[in-house]
Design a protein around this motif. Structure first.
Motif, PDB file in Angstrom:
ATOM      1  N   GLY A 162     -19.992  36.688 -28.884  1.00 56.88           N
ATOM      2  CA  GLY A 162     -20.765  35.741 -28.088  1.00 56.88           C
ATOM      3  C   GLY A 162     -21.226  36.382 -26.795  1.00 56.88           C
ATOM      4  O   GLY A 162     -21.048  37.583 -26.583  1.00 56.88           O
ATOM      5  N   GLN A 163     -21.828  35.559 -25.943  1.00 57.93           N
ATOM      6  CA  GLN A 163     -22.348  36.038 -24.668  1.00 57.93           C
ATOM      7  C   GLN A 163     -21.943  35.105 -23.542  1.00 57.93           C
ATOM      8  O   GLN A 163     -21.777  33.905 -23.743  1.00 57.93           O
ATOM      9  CB  GLN A 163     -23.873  36.120 -24.705  1.00 57.93           C
ATOM     10  N   VAL A 164     -21.779  35.684 -22.371  1.00 55.40           N
ATOM     11  CA  VAL A 164     -21.577  34.941 -21.130  1.00 55.40           C
ATOM     12  C   VAL A 164     -22.681  35.437 -20.197  1.00 55.40           C
ATOM     13  O   VAL A 164     -22.553  36.491 -19.586  1.00 55.40           O
ATOM     14  CB  VAL A 164     -20.179  35.207 -20.514  1.00 55.40           C
ATOM     15  N   PRO A 165     -23.816  34.723 -20.119  1.00 53.07           N
ATOM     16  CA  PRO A 165     -24.942  35.229 -19.322  1.00 53.07           C
ATOM     17  C   PRO A 165     -24.810  34.909 -17.833  1.00 53.07           C
ATOM     18  O   PRO A 165     -24.105  33.982 -17.441  1.00 53.07           O
ATOM     19  CB  PRO A 165     -26.137  34.482 -19.920  1.00 53.07           C
ATOM     20  N   GLY A 166     -25.503  35.708 -17.050  1.00 55.68           N
ATOM     21  CA  GLY A 166     -25.748  35.368 -15.657  1.00 55.68           C
ATOM     22  C   GLY A 166     -24.622  35.527 -14.666  1.00 55.68           C
ATOM     23  O   GLY A 166     -24.636  34.879 -13.632  1.00 55.68           O
ATOM     24  N   MET A 167     -23.652  36.396 -14.911  1.00 55.41           N
ATOM     25  CA  MET A 167     -22.669  36.687 -13.873  1.00 55.41           C
ATOM     26  C   MET A 167     -23.365  37.513 -12.802  1.00 55.41           C
ATOM     27  O   MET A 167     -24.317  38.237 -13.089  1.00 55.41           O
ATOM     28  CB  MET A 167     -21.478  37.427 -14.461  1.00 55.41           C
ATOM     29  N   ALA A 168     -22.915  37.430 -11.559  1.00 56.93           N
ATOM     30  CA  ALA A 168     -23.642  38.120 -10.490  1.00 56.93           C
ATOM     31  C   ALA A 168     -22.700  38.670  -9.435  1.00 56.93           C
ATOM     32  O   ALA A 168     -21.634  38.125  -9.196  1.00 56.93           O
ATOM     33  CB  ALA A 168     -24.629  37.152  -9.837  1.00 56.93           C
ATOM     34  N   MET A 169     -23.143  39.763  -8.834  1.00 51.40           N
ATOM     35  CA  MET A 169     -22.491  40.349  -7.672  1.00 51.40           C
ATOM     36  C   MET A 169     -23.576  40.539  -6.626  1.00 51.40           C
ATOM     37  O   MET A 169     -24.710  40.901  -6.959  1.00 51.40           O
ATOM     38  CB  MET A 169     -21.846  41.690  -8.011  1.00 51.40           C
ATOM     39  N   ALA A 170     -23.231  40.314  -5.357  1.00 56.35           N
ATOM     40  CA  ALA A 170     -24.244  40.369  -4.307  1.00 56.35           C
ATOM     41  C   ALA A 170     -23.734  41.141  -3.093  1.00 56.35           C
ATOM     42  O   ALA A 170     -22.527  41.294  -2.892  1.00 56.35           O
ATOM     43  CB  ALA A 170     -24.640  38.956  -3.890  1.00 56.35           C
ATOM     44  N   ALA A 171     -24.686  41.608  -2.302  1.00 59.96           N
ATOM     45  CA  ALA A 171     -24.389  42.272  -1.031  1.00 59.96           C
ATOM     46  C   ALA A 171     -25.534  41.955  -0.079  1.00 59.96           C
ATOM     47  O   ALA A 171     -26.649  41.651  -0.503  1.00 59.96           O
ATOM     48  CB  ALA A 171     -24.262  43.782  -1.222  1.00 59.96           C
ATOM     49  N   GLU A 172     -25.232  42.019   1.203  1.00 53.47           N
ATOM     50  CA  GLU A 172     -26.287  41.838   2.193  1.00 53.47           C
ATOM     51  C   GLU A 172     -26.025  42.717   3.394  1.00 53.47           C
ATOM     52  O   GLU A 172     -24.912  43.181   3.601  1.00 53.47           O
ATOM     53  CB  GLU A 172     -26.439  40.371   2.602  1.00 53.47           C
ATOM     54  N   ARG A 173     -27.078  42.938   4.159  1.00 55.35           N
ATOM     55  CA  ARG A 173     -26.981  43.732   5.386  1.00 55.35           C
ATOM     56  C   ARG A 173     -28.176  43.393   6.256  1.00 55.35           C
ATOM     57  O   ARG A 173     -29.133  42.787   5.795  1.00 55.35           O
ATOM     58  CB  ARG A 173     -26.889  45.214   5.106  1.00 55.35           C
ATOM     59  N   GLN A 174     -28.128  43.817   7.490  1.00 57.50           N
ATOM     60  CA  GLN A 174     -29.218  43.604   8.432  1.00 57.50           C
ATOM     61  C   GLN A 174     -30.139  44.828   8.403  1.00 57.50           C
ATOM     62  O   GLN A 174     -29.669  45.961   8.351  1.00 57.50           O
ATOM     63  CB  GLN A 174     -28.686  43.402   9.852  1.00 57.50           C
ATOM     64  N   LEU A 175     -31.453  44.578   8.453  1.00 58.48           N
ATOM     65  CA  LEU A 175     -32.440  45.646   8.581  1.00 58.48           C
ATOM     66  C   LEU A 175     -33.330  45.329   9.776  1.00 58.48           C
ATOM     67  O   LEU A 175     -33.838  44.211   9.893  1.00 58.48           O
ATOM     68  CB  LEU A 175     -33.335  45.751   7.347  1.00 58.48           C
ATOM     69  N   VAL A 176     -33.501  46.307  10.626  1.00 56.74           N
ATOM     70  CA  VAL A 176     -34.417  46.168  11.764  1.00 56.74           C
ATOM     71  C   VAL A 176     -35.787  46.645  11.304  1.00 56.74           C
ATOM     72  O   VAL A 176     -35.914  47.712  10.702  1.00 56.74           O
ATOM     73  CB  VAL A 176     -33.931  47.002  12.971  1.00 56.74           C
ATOM     74  N   VAL A 177     -36.808  45.834  11.575  1.00 59.33           N
ATOM     75  CA  VAL A 177     -38.187  46.190  11.215  1.00 59.33           C
ATOM     76  C   VAL A 177     -39.010  46.174  12.500  1.00 59.33           C
ATOM     77  O   VAL A 177     -38.980  45.201  13.251  1.00 59.33           O
ATOM     78  CB  VAL A 177     -38.772  45.192  10.192  1.00 59.33           C
ATOM     79  N   ASP A 178     -39.739  47.260  12.742  1.00 58.97           N
ATOM     80  CA  ASP A 178     -40.489  47.398  13.992  1.00 58.97           C
ATOM     81  C   ASP A 178     -41.930  47.775  13.673  1.00 58.97           C
ATOM     82  O   ASP A 178     -42.241  48.256  12.586  1.00 58.97           O
ATOM     83  CB  ASP A 178     -39.842  48.483  14.855  1.00 58.97           C
ATOM     84  N   GLU A 179     -42.787  47.547  14.651  1.00 59.45           N
ATOM     85  CA  GLU A 179     -44.170  47.993  14.557  1.00 59.45           C
ATOM     86  C   GLU A 179     -44.301  49.306  15.305  1.00 59.45           C
ATOM     87  O   GLU A 179     -43.645  49.517  16.309  1.00 59.45           O
ATOM     88  CB  GLU A 179     -45.110  46.960  15.183  1.00 59.45           C
ATOM     89  N   VAL A 180     -45.153  50.165  14.798  1.00 60.36           N
ATOM     90  CA  VAL A 180     -45.410  51.436  15.456  1.00 60.36           C
ATOM     91  C   VAL A 180     -46.835  51.375  15.992  1.00 60.36           C
ATOM     92  O   VAL A 180     -47.773  51.087  15.235  1.00 60.36           O
ATOM     93  CB  VAL A 180     -45.246  52.620  14.484  1.00 60.36           C
ATOM     94  N   GLN A 181     -46.977  51.607  17.280  1.00 57.69           N
ATOM     95  CA  GLN A 181     -48.307  51.584  17.901  1.00 57.69           C
ATOM     96  C   GLN A 181     -48.821  53.010  18.017  1.00 57.69           C
ATOM     97  O   GLN A 181     -48.092  53.914  18.436  1.00 57.69           O
ATOM     98  CB  GLN A 181     -48.216  50.955  19.308  1.00 57.69           C
TER      99      GLN A 181
END
Length: 186
Positions: A162-181
């Protein structure tokens, strides 16, 4: 941060439960499947980007994204109760990235690490995103980026599968996004 959903039971092929010994019913296969699934060593994804996640991402410059490839390998575990053995194998299916500024990216694989064989301005061939706005107006002056890797589990044992669908593992972090002039000097 990992996410392991509640096991909702296995959907074994129909048939009569096997009997062990003199009329003693065997453990229900769903119980053994649940034990095997709980033993699966699903790895937590590690977020990687280019530009490197520890540095600033740049508005209108492609960001390459990937999870460490060893976190994309199939994993297996087995459980046995009263002679009934079940083996469960988890296969990663997709990685869903939420980028913090409203964008979402679905990648069918772990993503491609950036290397010198690509042009510095090239987009990732399979898992990338281009920010449109700086993160400076956000709390902490950064976006929260999250990746969720979805796994499908196939199991077999006791003459059933049989199958057991859709198990999940997650991670997150902060990303700094800047503009370059750009500054034009004459």
């Amino acid at each position: 941060m990992g996410i392991l959903p509640r096991f909702d039971g296995a959907k074994p092929k129909k048939g009569n439960p096997k009997r062990a010994g003199a009329g003693k019913p065997q453990v229900p296969i769903g119980v053994v499947v649940e034990q095997a699934v709980k033993k699966l060593p699903l790895p937590s994804p590690v977020i990687r980007t280019s530009p490197d996640e520890d540095f600033v991402q740049v508005v209108h410059v492609p960001t390459w994204m990937w999870v460490q490839h060893r976190a994309w390998d199939p994993v297996s575990a087995s459980a046995a109760v009263d002679g009934l053995k079940v083996t469960a194998t988890a296969l990663p299916r997709k990685a869903v990235w939420t980028m913090g500024e409203g964008g979402k990216v679905v990648c069918k694989g772990p993503g491609t690490p950036y290397s010198d064989k690509y042009a510095p301005t090239a987009s990732s061939p399979d898992c990338g995103y281009t920010y449109r706005r700086s993160s400076h107006s956000r709390a902490g002056r950064s976006y929260t980026v999250k990746v969720t890797v979805t796994w499908d589990v196939q199991w077999h044992g006791g003459g059933q599968a049989g199958q057991v669908p859709g198990m999940a593992m997650a991670a997150e972090r902060q990303l700094v996004v800047d503009e370059v002039q750009a500054v034009v000097v004459r």
